[in-house]
Design an enzyme around this catalytic site. Structure first.
Site, PDB file in Angstrom:
ATOM      1  N   SER A 166      51.887  24.716  25.146  1.00  8.85           N
ATOM      2  CA  SER A 166      51.805  24.065  26.447  1.00  8.85           C
ATOM      3  C   SER A 166      53.224  23.797  26.954  1.00  8.85           C
ATOM      4  CB  SER A 166      51.040  22.746  26.322  1.00  8.85           C
ATOM      5  OG  SER A 166      51.236  21.923  27.462  1.00  8.85           O
ATOM      6  N   ARG A 186      24.370  61.950  50.811  1.00 11.17           N
ATOM      7  CA  ARG A 186      25.762  61.530  50.604  1.00 11.17           C
ATOM      8  C   ARG A 186      25.890  60.057  50.971  1.00 11.17           C
ATOM      9  NH1 ARG A 186      30.310  64.819  50.511  1.00 11.17           N
ATOM     10  NH2 ARG A 186      28.811  66.371  49.823  1.00 11.17           N
TER      11      ARG A 186
END
Length: 466
Positions: free
Chosen positions: A276, A315
């Site tokens: 940390s 398509r």
């Protein structure tokens, strides 16, 4: 194209080989490979002159493509193959021009190229899956008798062993290996059917040409168009999401078991690993957190694949474009999840003393079912359940051990059946059976898991990270 955004999660925890497979250069090369294979196949069946085909094959290199021009023109056209074909044609000697992309449509080239990329990506995912599964198999075998509290609804339930817990993941990964192989088979598929899927522009030799192109590219052949049928791609993407989800489940387990109040496992230690910026004592489970992040993202992206399958008529109109974004991300996330989860498993620190201590954290109530089953032959199951339930409430209220409360409430001859108290290791079932079954399945598929020949080091409570 302008500057590309940096994807921090896969940038930090992703897999280099998969990033290369999905790169801009590899994608363009895959299209060029398809164009070259198409020309060579057409030459074999007399559609093109062999000299034209050979010239196209030689010219189908990335050096002949100006990528800046390619993407500028794609932005205008909407698809990259028109620009690709024109640049490739321009690179040919004048006498060979006009034969590139003969009879093909854009999606023929892009889908076949994608099939090449995903086939290679699947092979790499299989390698990473094996690495993860092998590391988990070693953990399962090593800790087959390391007793731990089994937990349901996040509470202690009954004793189990850490090896049996991990064996469940090994079985899950074995099933994923089957899923990945099946998905690879269905996605590594050639696509050469022309503008509307009729193959009309390829002429009477369309089937033979398509079959030969597939052979040249190392793809499977098919006589059924898949321009709009995207189930195979959706399956592959969802398998990637499943791989990420399993990695995330394991990572979540590591996060939970490494909590200060539990401290039964931890990720590999190292200087400033998981540190940390403000709390000097912290050693956060950073790899597990990354895997969870990738799993969350993959799960959300996976839902888009069902919309992709809505492509209409012959398509897609927008659904195809969604694939361009979603499929590469899912593959990248799966690769990163597997690679990072394998790293977690290989370096996992396991603390049996903490596991043993936590089994006694609730006054021995983790053995409640064991006592019930020991008393059931004497009292009947329902009466035994009611008796142990009341004793458990009393144990929680007073802090007395469950065994002591039960002995005080039972006739002497029945009380003797529980003695001084049942040991957790006496009620773990047959963990060897679970582990051996999982390992047999994994090894039977080719997983590399070496037997453990030496006793495992058992860290003391002093080594447990608080």
């Amino acid at each position: 194209m302008g500057p590309q955004r940096f994807e921090m999660l896969v940038g930090l925890y992703g897999d280099g080989p998969v990033a290369d497979i999905l790169s801009e250069e590899t994608m363009i090369r895959s299209w060029l490979r398809v164009e070259a294979a198409l020309a060579m196949a057409q030459a074999e069946f007399g559609v093109l002159d062999r000299e034209h085909a050979e010239a196209i094959r030689v010219a189908s290199t990335l050096e002949n493509i100006d990528t800046g021009q390619l993407w500028r023109e794609t932005r205008n056209v909407g698809y990259p193959v028109l620009s690709l074909v024109r640049q490739l044609d321009a690179a040919l000697p004048e006498r060979h021009r006009g034969y590139v992309h003969y009879g093909a449509t854009t999606q023929d080239i892009m889908d076949s190229g994608l099939a090449l990329q995903l086939s290679e990506a699947a092979d790499r995912l299989a390698e990473l899956l094996t690495r993860f599964g092998d590391a988990m198999a070693v953990l399962a075998e090593t800790h087959v008798r390391t007793v731990i509290a089994g937990r349901t609804h996040a509470q202690q339930a009954v004793p189990t062993t850490f090896g049996a817990k991990i064996a469940i993941y090994v079985g899950e990964l074995a099933r994923h290996r089957d899923r990945l192989a099946a998905a690879r088979h269905r996605v590594a598929l050639v696509s050469l059917f022309g503008a509307g899927g009729t193959s009309a522009a390829y002429g009477e030799k369309a089937v033979a040409i398509r079959s030969r192109v597939a052979e040249l590219l190392g793809l499977a052949g098919t006589d059924v168009p898949w321009h709009a049928a995207r189930d195979g791609l959706a399956e592959f993407g969802l398998v990637c999401a499943l791989l990420s989800a399993t990695g995330s489940r394991f990572a979540r387990e590591v996060v939970d078991l490494s909590r200060t109040e539990i401290a039964e496992v931890s990720e590999a230690s190292g200087h400033l690993r998981g540190a940390s910026s403000t709390m000097p004592q912290k050693a956060n489970p950073i790899e597990a957190e990354a895997v969870i992040g990738m799993g969350v993202t993959a799960g959300a992206l996976g839902s888009a694949l069902f919309r992709v399958m809505e492509a209409g008529h012959e398509r897609a109109a927008g659904e195809w474009q969604a694939e361009w974004q979603v499929i590469p991300q899912l593959v990248s996330l799966a690769a990163g999840s597997l690679a990072t989860a394998a790293s977690i498993a290989a370096g996992l620190r396991v603390f049996p003393d903490a596991m043993r201590r936590n089994l006694n954290a609730d006054g021995g109530l983790v053995m409640a079912e064991a006592y019930m089953m020991r008393l059931a032959p004497h009292l009947g199951r329902e009466s035994a359940h009611a008796l142990v339930y009341d004793a458990a409430q009393r144990s929680r209220e007073t802090g007395e051990a469950l065994a002591d409360v039960l002995r005080a409430r039972l006739p002497g001859d029945i009380a003797a059946s529980i003695g001084e108290g049942l040991a957790p290791e006496s009620y773990v079932g047959r963990p060897e059976d679970t582990v051996n079954a999982a390992l047999a399945t994994w090894r039977g598929q080719g997983g590399r898991c070496e037997p453990t020949d030496k006793p495992t080091d058992k860290p003391t409570d002093k080594e447990v990270r608080q």
